[in-house]
Design a protein around this motif. Structure first.
Motif, PDB file in Angstrom:
ATOM      1  N   VAL A  90       0.864  -1.178   0.000  1.00 47.80           N
ATOM      2  CA  VAL A  90       0.000   0.000   0.000  1.00 47.80           C
ATOM      3  C   VAL A  90       0.901   1.228   0.000  1.00 47.80           C
ATOM      4  CG1 VAL A  90      -1.971  -1.085   1.151  1.00 47.80           C
ATOM      5  CG2 VAL A  90      -0.173  -0.025   2.531  1.00 47.80           C
ATOM      6  N   PRO A  91       0.421   2.372  -0.467  1.00 44.87           N
ATOM      7  CA  PRO A  91       1.278   3.563  -0.519  1.00 44.87           C
ATOM      8  C   PRO A  91       1.559   4.142   0.866  1.00 44.87           C
ATOM      9  CG  PRO A  91      -0.954   4.124  -1.184  1.00 44.87           C
ATOM     10  CD  PRO A  91      -0.903   2.614  -1.069  1.00 44.87           C
ATOM     11  N   PHE A  92       2.699   4.790   0.997  1.00 41.18           N
ATOM     12  CA  PHE A  92       3.036   5.491   2.246  1.00 41.18           C
ATOM     13  C   PHE A  92       2.433   6.884   2.239  1.00 41.18           C
ATOM     14  CE2 PHE A  92       5.757   8.143   4.959  1.00 41.18           C
ATOM     15  CZ  PHE A  92       5.806   7.385   6.120  1.00 41.18           C
ATOM     16  N   PHE A  93       2.610   7.611   1.116  1.00 43.72           N
ATOM     17  CA  PHE A  93       2.080   8.963   1.022  1.00 43.72           C
ATOM     18  C   PHE A  93       0.623   8.927   0.596  1.00 43.72           C
ATOM     19  CE2 PHE A  93       6.595  10.460  -0.144  1.00 43.72           C
ATOM     20  CZ  PHE A  93       6.911  10.634   1.194  1.00 43.72           C
ATOM     21  N   TRP A  94      -0.204   9.640   1.327  1.00 35.33           N
ATOM     22  CA  TRP A  94      -1.616   9.773   0.962  1.00 35.33           C
ATOM     23  C   TRP A  94      -2.109  11.109   1.501  1.00 35.33           C
ATOM     24  CZ3 TRP A  94      -4.225   6.909  -2.367  1.00 35.33           C
ATOM     25  CH2 TRP A  94      -5.585   7.160  -2.502  1.00 35.33           C
ATOM     26  N   PRO A  95      -2.828  11.916   0.678  1.00 30.88           N
ATOM     27  CA  PRO A  95      -3.271  11.621  -0.683  1.00 30.88           C
ATOM     28  C   PRO A  95      -2.119  11.649  -1.673  1.00 30.88           C
ATOM     29  CG  PRO A  95      -3.823  13.868  -0.105  1.00 30.88           C
ATOM     30  CD  PRO A  95      -3.279  13.246   1.141  1.00 30.88           C
ATOM     31  N   ARG A  96      -2.392  11.183  -2.877  1.00 28.74           N
ATOM     32  CA  ARG A  96      -1.355  11.107  -3.897  1.00 28.74           C
ATOM     33  C   ARG A  96      -1.131  12.457  -4.585  1.00 28.74           C
ATOM     34  NH1 ARG A  96       1.633   7.171  -2.669  1.00 28.74           N
ATOM     35  NH2 ARG A  96       2.390   6.801  -4.798  1.00 28.74           N
ATOM     36  N   SER A  97      -2.001  13.415  -4.390  1.00 31.10           N
ATOM     37  CA  SER A  97      -1.870  14.737  -5.001  1.00 31.10           C
ATOM     38  C   SER A  97      -0.579  15.410  -4.537  1.00 31.10           C
ATOM     39  CB  SER A  97      -3.063  15.616  -4.619  1.00 31.10           C
ATOM     40  OG  SER A  97      -2.794  16.977  -4.879  1.00 31.10           O
ATOM     41  N   ASP A  98       0.251  15.836  -5.510  1.00 31.55           N
ATOM     42  CA  ASP A  98       1.514  16.478  -5.171  1.00 31.55           C
ATOM     43  C   ASP A  98       1.300  17.772  -4.391  1.00 31.55           C
ATOM     44  OD1 ASP A  98       3.041  14.532  -6.312  1.00 31.55           O
ATOM     45  OD2 ASP A  98       3.292  15.556  -8.232  1.00 31.55           O
ATOM     46  N   ILE A  99       0.287  18.542  -4.768  1.00 32.28           N
ATOM     47  CA  ILE A  99       0.048  19.818  -4.108  1.00 32.28           C
ATOM     48  C   ILE A  99      -0.325  19.602  -2.640  1.00 32.28           C
ATOM     49  CG2 ILE A  99      -1.471  21.838  -4.020  1.00 32.28           C
ATOM     50  CD1 ILE A  99      -1.560  21.790  -7.043  1.00 32.28           C
ATOM     51  N   LYS A 100      -1.208  18.643  -2.372  1.00 30.82           N
ATOM     52  CA  LYS A 100      -1.608  18.366  -0.994  1.00 30.82           C
ATOM     53  C   LYS A 100      -0.450  17.776  -0.208  1.00 30.82           C
ATOM     54  CE  LYS A 100      -6.565  17.827  -1.724  1.00 30.82           C
ATOM     55  NZ  LYS A 100      -7.733  16.922  -1.593  1.00 30.82           N
ATOM     56  N   LYS A 102       2.715  18.434  -0.574  1.00 31.29           N
ATOM     57  CA  LYS A 102       3.714  19.454  -0.269  1.00 31.29           C
ATOM     58  C   LYS A 102       3.337  20.285   0.950  1.00 31.29           C
ATOM     59  CE  LYS A 102       5.362  19.729  -5.008  1.00 31.29           C
ATOM     60  NZ  LYS A 102       5.235  20.413  -6.302  1.00 31.29           N
ATOM     61  N   SER A 103       2.052  20.302   1.309  1.00 27.73           N
ATOM     62  CA  SER A 103       1.624  21.073   2.469  1.00 27.73           C
ATOM     63  C   SER A 103       1.706  20.258   3.761  1.00 27.73           C
ATOM     64  CB  SER A 103       0.184  21.571   2.274  1.00 27.73           C
ATOM     65  OG  SER A 103      -0.730  20.485   2.286  1.00 27.73           O
ATOM     66  N   ALA A 104       2.022  18.967   3.647  1.00 26.25           N
ATOM     67  CA  ALA A 104       2.130  18.095   4.809  1.00 26.25           C
ATOM     68  C   ALA A 104       3.604  17.970   5.223  1.00 26.25           C
ATOM     69  CB  ALA A 104       1.541  16.717   4.507  1.00 26.25           C
ATOM     70  N   PHE A 105       3.841  17.747   6.515  1.00 20.74           N
ATOM     71  CA  PHE A 105       5.212  17.777   7.030  1.00 20.74           C
ATOM     72  C   PHE A 105       6.095  16.663   6.477  1.00 20.74           C
ATOM     73  CE2 PHE A 105       8.284  16.730  10.531  1.00 20.74           C
ATOM     74  CZ  PHE A 105       9.129  17.797  10.277  1.00 20.74           C
ATOM     75  N   VAL A 106       5.672  15.415   6.617  1.00 22.38           N
ATOM     76  CA  VAL A 106       6.549  14.318   6.197  1.00 22.38           C
ATOM     77  C   VAL A 106       6.724  14.275   4.680  1.00 22.38           C
ATOM     78  CG1 VAL A 106       6.881  11.814   6.168  1.00 22.38           C
ATOM     79  CG2 VAL A 106       6.156  12.947   8.278  1.00 22.38           C
ATOM     80  N   ALA A 154      10.978   9.696  16.049  1.00 22.17           N
ATOM     81  CA  ALA A 154       9.674   9.888  16.688  1.00 22.17           C
ATOM     82  C   ALA A 154       8.614  10.274  15.666  1.00 22.17           C
ATOM     83  CB  ALA A 154       9.782  10.962  17.776  1.00 22.17           C
ATOM     84  N   THR A 155       8.977  11.172  14.752  1.00 24.63           N
ATOM     85  CA  THR A 155       8.031  11.591  13.711  1.00 24.63           C
ATOM     86  C   THR A 155       7.619  10.414  12.847  1.00 24.63           C
ATOM     87  OG1 THR A 155       8.942  13.837  13.641  1.00 24.63           O
ATOM     88  CG2 THR A 155       7.710  13.096  11.710  1.00 24.63           C
ATOM     89  N   LEU A 156       8.593   9.598  12.462  1.00 27.78           N
ATOM     90  CA  LEU A 156       8.280   8.445  11.620  1.00 27.78           C
ATOM     91  C   LEU A 156       7.488   7.391  12.397  1.00 27.78           C
ATOM     92  CD1 LEU A 156      11.610   8.174   9.606  1.00 27.78           C
ATOM     93  CD2 LEU A 156       9.386   8.999   8.801  1.00 27.78           C
ATOM     94  N   PHE A 157       7.804   7.207  13.662  1.00 27.52           N
ATOM     95  CA  PHE A 157       7.000   6.292  14.481  1.00 27.52           C
ATOM     96  C   PHE A 157       5.546   6.780  14.532  1.00 27.52           C
ATOM     97  CE2 PHE A 157      10.734   4.332  16.888  1.00 27.52           C
ATOM     98  CZ  PHE A 157      10.409   3.029  16.533  1.00 27.52           C
ATOM     99  N   ASP A 158       5.362   8.082  14.675  1.00 25.38           N
ATOM    100  CA  ASP A 158       4.014   8.646  14.726  1.00 25.38           C
ATOM    101  C   ASP A 158       3.268   8.379  13.422  1.00 25.38           C
ATOM    102  OD1 ASP A 158       1.848  10.066  15.772  1.00 25.38           O
ATOM    103  OD2 ASP A 158       2.566  11.967  14.992  1.00 25.38           O
ATOM    104  N   GLU A 159       3.946   8.567  12.301  1.00 21.77           N
ATOM    105  CA  GLU A 159       3.337   8.308  10.994  1.00 21.77           C
ATOM    106  C   GLU A 159       3.011   6.829  10.813  1.00 21.77           C
ATOM    107  OE1 GLU A 159       2.847  10.211   7.861  1.00 21.77           O
ATOM    108  OE2 GLU A 159       2.627  11.771   9.371  1.00 21.77           O
ATOM    109  N   ILE A 160       3.938   5.981  11.206  1.00 23.02           N
ATOM    110  CA  ILE A 160       3.830   4.555  10.889  1.00 23.02           C
ATOM    111  C   ILE A 160       2.893   3.816  11.835  1.00 23.02           C
ATOM    112  CG2 ILE A 160       5.186   2.416  10.852  1.00 23.02           C
ATOM    113  CD1 ILE A 160       7.481   4.275   9.662  1.00 23.02           C
ATOM    114  N   THR A 161       2.923   4.155  13.123  1.00 22.63           N
ATOM    115  CA  THR A 161       2.005   3.490  14.052  1.00 22.63           C
ATOM    116  C   THR A 161       0.553   3.879  13.774  1.00 22.63           C
ATOM    117  OG1 THR A 161       2.370   5.243  15.700  1.00 22.63           O
ATOM    118  CG2 THR A 161       3.691   3.234  15.915  1.00 22.63           C
TER     119      THR A 161
END
Length: 255
Positions: A90-100, A102-106, A154-161
């Motif tokens: 499954v994808p890691f980045f969601w949504p797949r929109s590049d514009i959206k 770019k506004s997210a931290f990770v 910590a940031t990646l743990f937050d995303e992944i958990t």
């Protein structure tokens, strides 16, 4: 700068300096010697936004990036790929929109050369309670020299958990309530890492998630325990149920 008509005006050399020499004007590289300073371009807000979006694409195209093929050659990825009835990508980045994104931290700030050089590869178990995430963390994510910053972990743990919580909590909505991390060994940067996470316990609107970070040799580097909650207030975050099916259909699989 703004002119008397309220439009943005930039000289060609000004644009070139601003974009680190990558800017294109009328399809040609902008000069840096100032010879075109007398020529300027008027742009509306929409035109300027479009120009900047185009230049981001130009700059991104010039950056050499690791590919997910390298991540897919890791032992953890091969174990999942060899068991297609149990594991699905499954994808890691969601949504797949590049514009959206770019506004997210990770995906917007951390996704760059020498940081997260390539989109992490994610495998979801058939039970949708276990996830394996393979990623490369570069040398610009360090605290001490060559050691991945604890805050990055910590940031990646937050995303992944969040993944097993998102898939299992009511309305597929998961908000972080707490995150506890134990650091065991230094995570040496510029290599492939493996995060493993699973749903440890769920009760009503609460989900307890466990996770661990390993290097490519399988050495345990750090562990995390997270608590996620699906809020009572349904208007706080909209129902994400429809997104689950879209996410699962990005890559083909046996379930």
């Amino acid at each position: 700068m703004l002119n008397s008509k309220g439009k943005y005006v930039f000289s060609r050399s000004m644009l070139a300096v601003w974009a680190g020499g990558y800017i294109l004007v009328d399809g040609k590289p902008a000069v840096e010697d100032g010879s075109n300073d007398t020529e300027s371009s008027e742009m509306t807000d929409a035109e300027m936004h479009k120009l900047l979006e185009d230049q981001v694409d130009v700059i991104d195209a010039k950056l050499p990036r690791m590919t997910d093929a390298e991540l897919l050659q890791s032992t953890a990825a091969r174990e999942c790929l060899d068991n297609p009835d149990e594991w699905k990508r499954v994808p890691f980045f969601w949504p797949r929109s590049d514009i959206k994104r770019k506004s997210a931290f990770v995906p917007g700030t951390m996704y760059a050369e020498n940081k997260l050089s390539v989109e992490p590869v994610v495998f979801m178990n058939r039970d949708r309670k276990q996830f394996v995430v393979i990623t490369h963390i570069g040398k610009e994510m360090c605290g001490h020299d060559d050691i991945v910053h604890g805050g990055v972990q910590a940031t990646l743990f937050d995303e992944i958990t969040a993944r097993p919580a998102f898939w299992n909590l009511p309305r597929n909505v998961a908000l972080t309530a707490s995150l506890k991390i134990a650091y065991h060994k230094p995570a040496i940067a510029d290599q492939i890492f493996v995060f493993r996470t699973h749903l440890a316990k769920m009760e009503g609107r609460k989900a307890e998630i466990a996770a661990q970070l390993e290097d490519s040799q399988g050495n345990l580097l750090s562990e995390a325990e997270a608590l996620y909650i699906s809020p009572k207030n349904a208007t706080l975050v909209q129902d994400q149920t429809s997104q689950v099916e879209k996410i699962e259909n990005v890559f083909p699989g046996n379930f």
